[in-house]
Scaffold this motif. Structure first.
Motif, PDB file in Angstrom:
ATOM      1  N   VAL A   1       0.862  -1.175   0.000  1.00 36.84           N
ATOM      2  CA  VAL A   1       0.000   0.000   0.000  1.00 36.84           C
ATOM      3  C   VAL A   1       0.902   1.230   0.000  1.00 36.84           C
ATOM      4  O   VAL A   1       1.822   1.333   0.800  1.00 36.84           O
ATOM      5  N   HIS A   2       0.624   2.138  -0.905  1.00 36.74           N
ATOM      6  CA  HIS A   2       1.431   3.348  -1.066  1.00 36.74           C
ATOM      7  C   HIS A   2       0.579   4.584  -0.814  1.00 36.74           C
ATOM      8  O   HIS A   2      -0.610   4.598  -1.126  1.00 36.74           O
ATOM      9  N   LEU A   3       1.213   5.618  -0.322  1.00 35.68           N
ATOM     10  CA  LEU A   3       0.586   6.929  -0.234  1.00 35.68           C
ATOM     11  C   LEU A   3       0.857   7.628  -1.559  1.00 35.68           C
ATOM     12  O   LEU A   3       2.009   7.719  -2.001  1.00 35.68           O
ATOM     13  N   ALA A   4      -0.195   8.099  -2.204  1.00 31.92           N
ATOM     14  CA  ALA A   4      -0.071   8.685  -3.542  1.00 31.92           C
ATOM     15  C   ALA A   4       0.570  10.066  -3.492  1.00 31.92           C
ATOM     16  O   ALA A   4       0.246  10.882  -2.626  1.00 31.92           O
ATOM     17  N   ASP A   5       1.472  10.311  -4.430  1.00 33.81           N
ATOM     18  CA  ASP A   5       1.944  11.662  -4.686  1.00 33.81           C
ATOM     19  C   ASP A   5       0.800  12.398  -5.398  1.00 33.81           C
ATOM     20  O   ASP A   5      -0.074  11.755  -6.002  1.00 33.81           O
ATOM     21  N   PRO A   6       0.816  13.729  -5.368  1.00 32.81           N
ATOM     22  CA  PRO A   6      -0.290  14.491  -5.982  1.00 32.81           C
ATOM     23  C   PRO A   6      -0.544  14.174  -7.452  1.00 32.81           C
ATOM     24  O   PRO A   6      -1.672  14.297  -7.924  1.00 32.81           O
ATOM     25  N   ASP A   7       0.459  13.748  -8.208  1.00 27.07           N
ATOM     26  CA  ASP A   7       0.264  13.506  -9.640  1.00 27.07           C
ATOM     27  C   ASP A   7      -0.552  12.252  -9.950  1.00 27.07           C
ATOM     28  O   ASP A   7      -1.008  12.072 -11.074  1.00 27.07           O
ATOM     29  N   VAL A   8      -0.752  11.398  -8.969  1.00 23.88           N
ATOM     30  CA  VAL A   8      -1.435  10.124  -9.217  1.00 23.88           C
ATOM     31  C   VAL A   8      -2.870  10.337  -9.700  1.00 23.88           C
ATOM     32  O   VAL A   8      -3.327   9.682 -10.636  1.00 23.88           O
ATOM     33  N   MET A   9      -3.577  11.266  -9.078  1.00 16.57           N
ATOM     34  CA  MET A   9      -4.977  11.481  -9.471  1.00 16.57           C
ATOM     35  C   MET A   9      -5.094  11.898 -10.936  1.00 16.57           C
ATOM     36  O   MET A   9      -5.954  11.391 -11.653  1.00 16.57           O
ATOM     37  N   SER A  10      -4.213  12.789 -11.369  1.00 17.05           N
ATOM     38  CA  SER A  10      -4.300  13.222 -12.770  1.00 17.05           C
ATOM     39  C   SER A  10      -3.777  12.152 -13.726  1.00 17.05           C
ATOM     40  O   SER A  10      -4.335  11.959 -14.802  1.00 17.05           O
ATOM     41  N   THR A  11      -2.742  11.432 -13.326  1.00 13.17           N
ATOM     42  CA  THR A  11      -2.192  10.378 -14.188  1.00 13.17           C
ATOM     43  C   THR A  11      -3.244   9.327 -14.513  1.00 13.17           C
ATOM     44  O   THR A  11      -3.315   8.846 -15.646  1.00 13.17           O
ATOM     45  N   PHE A  12      -4.069   8.974 -13.522  1.00 10.20           N
ATOM     46  CA  PHE A  12      -5.046   7.907 -13.710  1.00 10.20           C
ATOM     47  C   PHE A  12      -6.484   8.419 -13.827  1.00 10.20           C
ATOM     48  O   PHE A  12      -7.415   7.622 -13.872  1.00 10.20           O
ATOM     49  N   GLY A  13      -6.673   9.716 -13.891  1.00 12.05           N
ATOM     50  CA  GLY A  13      -8.013  10.273 -14.047  1.00 12.05           C
ATOM     51  C   GLY A  13      -8.934   9.927 -12.893  1.00 12.05           C
ATOM     52  O   GLY A  13     -10.120   9.685 -13.097  1.00 12.05           O
ATOM     53  N   VAL A  14      -8.382   9.908 -11.687  1.00  9.26           N
ATOM     54  CA  VAL A  14      -9.196   9.580 -10.515  1.00  9.26           C
ATOM     55  C   VAL A  14     -10.002  10.809 -10.120  1.00  9.26           C
ATOM     56  O   VAL A  14      -9.449  11.815  -9.688  1.00  9.26           O
ATOM     57  N   LYS A  15     -11.309  10.713 -10.300  1.00 11.27           N
ATOM     58  CA  LYS A  15     -12.211  11.802  -9.943  1.00 11.27           C
ATOM     59  C   LYS A  15     -13.072  11.439  -8.746  1.00 11.27           C
ATOM     60  O   LYS A  15     -13.666  12.300  -8.112  1.00 11.27           O
ATOM     61  N   MET A  16     -13.164  10.140  -8.475  1.00 10.99           N
ATOM     62  CA  MET A  16     -13.895   9.660  -7.299  1.00 10.99           C
ATOM     63  C   MET A  16     -13.238   8.372  -6.819  1.00 10.99           C
ATOM     64  O   MET A  16     -12.537   7.705  -7.586  1.00 10.99           O
ATOM     65  N   ILE A  17     -13.463   8.069  -5.553  1.00 14.54           N
ATOM     66  CA  ILE A  17     -12.947   6.827  -4.991  1.00 14.54           C
ATOM     67  C   ILE A  17     -14.073   6.106  -4.288  1.00 14.54           C
ATOM     68  O   ILE A  17     -15.054   6.744  -3.897  1.00 14.54           O
ATOM     69  N   PRO A  18     -13.960   4.807  -4.151  1.00 20.21           N
ATOM     70  CA  PRO A  18     -12.850   3.996  -4.627  1.00 20.21           C
ATOM     71  C   PRO A  18     -12.840   3.906  -6.145  1.00 20.21           C
ATOM     72  O   PRO A  18     -13.844   4.113  -6.807  1.00 20.21           O
ATOM     73  N   LYS A  19     -11.670   3.596  -6.642  1.00 12.77           N
ATOM     74  CA  LYS A  19     -11.496   3.353  -8.071  1.00 12.77           C
ATOM     75  C   LYS A  19     -10.576   2.149  -8.220  1.00 12.77           C
ATOM     76  O   LYS A  19      -9.548   2.065  -7.562  1.00 12.77           O
ATOM     77  N   THR A  20     -10.965   1.244  -9.086  1.00 15.01           N
ATOM     78  CA  THR A  20     -10.186   0.034  -9.319  1.00 15.01           C
ATOM     79  C   THR A  20      -9.811  -0.052 -10.789  1.00 15.01           C
ATOM     80  O   THR A  20     -10.678   0.053 -11.660  1.00 15.01           O
ATOM     81  N   LEU A  21      -8.529  -0.232 -11.023  1.00 14.94           N
ATOM     82  CA  LEU A  21      -8.033  -0.487 -12.372  1.00 14.94           C
ATOM     83  C   LEU A  21      -7.464  -1.892 -12.378  1.00 14.94           C
ATOM     84  O   LEU A  21      -6.750  -2.282 -11.448  1.00 14.94           O
ATOM     85  N   ILE A  22      -7.793  -2.649 -13.402  1.00 23.29           N
ATOM     86  CA  ILE A  22      -7.254  -3.997 -13.531  1.00 23.29           C
ATOM     87  C   ILE A  22      -6.609  -4.107 -14.911  1.00 23.29           C
ATOM     88  O   ILE A  22      -7.219  -3.765 -15.925  1.00 23.29           O
ATOM     89  N   TYR A  23      -5.361  -4.575 -14.894  1.00 28.67           N
ATOM     90  CA  TYR A  23      -4.579  -4.696 -16.117  1.00 28.67           C
ATOM     91  C   TYR A  23      -4.421  -6.173 -16.468  1.00 28.67           C
ATOM     92  O   TYR A  23      -4.264  -7.017 -15.592  1.00 28.67           O
ATOM     93  N   ASP A  24      -4.437  -6.458 -17.768  1.00 26.55           N
ATOM     94  CA  ASP A  24      -4.261  -7.843 -18.225  1.00 26.55           C
ATOM     95  C   ASP A  24      -2.779  -8.213 -18.215  1.00 26.55           C
ATOM     96  O   ASP A  24      -1.921  -7.398 -17.849  1.00 26.55           O
ATOM     97  N   GLY A  25      -2.477  -9.410 -18.613  1.00 23.68           N
ATOM     98  CA  GLY A  25      -1.112  -9.909 -18.608  1.00 23.68           C
ATOM     99  C   GLY A  25      -0.169  -9.180 -19.542  1.00 23.68           C
ATOM    100  O   GLY A  25       1.046  -9.299 -19.425  1.00 23.68           O
ATOM    101  N   LYS A  26      -0.718  -8.407 -20.462  1.00 19.84           N
ATOM    102  CA  LYS A  26       0.109  -7.627 -21.385  1.00 19.84           C
ATOM    103  C   LYS A  26       0.292  -6.191 -20.903  1.00 19.84           C
ATOM    104  O   LYS A  26       0.895  -5.378 -21.600  1.00 19.84           O
TER     105      LYS A  26
END
Length: 157
Positions: free
Chosen positions: A103-128
């Motif tokens: 578990v990491h504490l996000a730097d301020p750029d994380v919200m803009s990098t991932f377009g987080v506008k609300m939480i919780p937010k879950t991103l799931i990436y495939d094997g590629k």
């Protein structure tokens, strides 16, 4: 002597893993999250954005912890990213919650990098390393597991 050093290093690694990964894994920038996804090539990667004060986040975290227990780490990687602004609250929350993934504490750029506008937010990436799921809001455990199972089938696991 060299064997002793290797043995000692392996013992330290095992001890840190066996204690679990509930400890704060340190601050992370958006690029750090992306680097972790790339480093996990061949595995499904679940990134959970949350905060200690967010009720829906608190509801879903136990399901993420349970999913981490269910899936082998050589198949699925979990990363927690806290958007807490109060570091004291973040540290207290991480200490009292039985996280079994980093578990990491996000730097301020994380919200803009991932377009987080609300939480919780879950991103799931495939094997590629391609984003397969972008879910804003509470994600029940059965929905999480269904998404992971689908992606594991796609990579032949």
């Amino acid at each position: 002597m060299r064997k002793r050093i290797v043995f000692f290093m392996l013992a330290l690694l095992f001890a840190s893993v066996s204690r679990g990964l509930a400890q704060d894994a340190g601050p992370i920038k958006g690029q750090g999250v992306l680097d972790a996804v790339v480093a996990a090539q061949g595995k499904v990667v679940v990134v959970d954005f949350f905060a200690s004060w967010c009720r829906p986040c608190l509801m879903e975290i136990p399901d993420f912890i349970e999913a981490r227990r269910h899936y082998p780490p050589d198949k699925v990687v979990f990363i927690g990213v806290s958007l807490d602004q109060d570091q004291g609250e973040y540290f207290r929350f991480v200490k009292q919650t039985p996280f079994n993934f980093p578990v990491h504490l996000a730097d301020p750029d994380v919200m803009s990098t991932f377009g987080v506008k609300m939480i919780p937010k879950t991103l799931i990436y495939d094997g590629k390393g391609q984003q397969a799921v972008n879910h804003a809001g509470y994600m029940p455990g059965d929905m999480l597991r269904q998404a992971i199972d689908t992606l594991l089938k796609d990579i032949g696991s």
